[in-house]
Design a protein around this motif. Structure first.
Motif, short mmCIF file in Angstrom:
data_model
loop_
_atom_site.label_atom_id
_atom_site.label_comp_id
_atom_site.label_asym_id
_atom_site.label_seq_id
_atom_site.Cartn_x
_atom_site.Cartn_y
_atom_site.Cartn_z
N ALA A 69 41.02 60.20 49.21
CA ALA A 69 40.05 59.26 48.65
C ALA A 69 40.39 58.95 47.19
CB ALA A 69 38.63 59.82 48.76
N LEU A 70 40.75 59.98 46.43
CA LEU A 70 41.12 59.78 45.03
C LEU A 70 42.35 58.88 44.92
CD1 LEU A 70 40.91 60.44 42.00
CD2 LEU A 70 42.28 62.48 42.44
N LEU A 71 43.34 59.10 45.78
CA LEU A 71 44.56 58.29 45.73
C LEU A 71 44.27 56.85 46.16
CD1 LEU A 71 47.05 60.92 47.15
CD2 LEU A 71 47.04 59.99 44.83
N ALA A 72 43.38 56.68 47.14
CA ALA A 72 42.98 55.32 47.53
C ALA A 72 42.28 54.62 46.38
CB ALA A 72 42.08 55.37 48.76
N GLY A 73 41.44 55.37 45.66
CA GLY A 73 40.75 54.79 44.50
C GLY A 73 41.69 54.37 43.41
N LEU A 74 42.69 55.20 43.14
CA LEU A 74 43.69 54.86 42.12
C LEU A 74 44.50 53.63 42.56
CD1 LEU A 74 44.95 58.43 41.14
CD2 LEU A 74 43.49 56.91 39.78
#
Length: 252
Positions: A81-86
């Motif tokens: 989720a964090l990588l998708a957000g970035l």
């Protein structure tokens, strides 16, 4: 400053509710809300930014609903989720610097392919299948790449997350839908952070539509959880096809 009549605001709220239902089940809610925002007279850049505001509410509600049903372990999914957000943040930040016309021409073909995949591929149900990528590789590749697309272009991101979870992570249709909402929420937030600087979203309108999105997402999540692939698959086919037709219409 843009002023909207009560009738237009009510139309936008109704569109947000319907979009919340459809997006929670199969994605593609932006197919409804973005054109309606522009039809109401919101300039394109502000419409994109405002769409991210209201869409984040629906995606968050759906993600929480699916997690409460035991379909998503939020503690295990925070890294993708964090990588998708970035990825979403990077895509939105570069929206004025990267030409997207070629992608807009190719996208309808891809979406029709996705519709055909879900319509014709046998054995697509709620059971898990063969995993082709480890969770770590999936998080490092598919999550940020689709997130980047979500921030840069937007339409169809939910369908791309879905097909990635099914084809690469080996998830069943309902489980893939649940995980799609989490990553969709993350890339929405990432894109929104960048759009807040460059797109000047209409915050109040986005929040009002967001409340309607919450109601729609609650209904859509409950329907999808109860019915599963029998509901999700047809809606995916319909939303992908309609989105492809809309993009083709824009190109003509």
């Amino acid at each position: 400053m843009l002023e909207l009549s009560l009738e237009l605001v009510l139309m936008l709220v109704a569109a947000a509710f319907v979009a919340g239902v459809i997006d929670a089940i199969a994605g593609g809610g932006g197919l409804i809300t973005l054109p309606v925002l522009m039809l109401a007279g919101v300039p394109p850049a502000q419409a994109l930014a405002t769409n991210k505001v209201q869409g984040a509410f629906g995606a968050a509600t759906a993600a929480i609903g699916y997690a409460a049903s035991g379909l998503v372990d939020l503690r295990r999914q925070w890294k993708p989720a964090l990588l998708a957000g970035l990825g979403g943040m990077a895509g939105a930040a570069l929206i004025t610097q990267i030409p997207t016309e070629g992608l807009r021409i190719l996208l309808p073909v891809i979406l029709i392919g996705i519709a055909a995949f879900f319509a014709l591929k046998p054995g697509l149900d709620d059971l898990d299948r063969t995993q082709r990528l480890t969770p770590a590789i999936f998080a490092l590749t598919a999550a940020p790449l689709i997130g980047f697309y979500d921030g840069l272009v937007g339409p169809g991101a939910g369908s791309f997350y879905m097909i990635a979870f099914i084809s690469l992570a080996g998830y069943g249709v309902l489980k893939a839908t649940a995980h799609t909402k989490l990553l969709n929420f993350a890339s929405n937030i990432g894109g929104l952070l960048a759009f807040a600087l460059i797109g000047q979203p209409l915050w109040l309108l986005g929040l009002v539509m967001g409340v309607a999105q919450i109601g729609g997402a609650i209904l859509g999540t409950r329907l999808a959880t109860r019915i599963g692939a029998r509901l999700i698959k047809p809606l995916l086919v319909v939303t992908s096809t309609l989105l492809a037709l809309r993009l083709i219409w824009q190109l003509i």
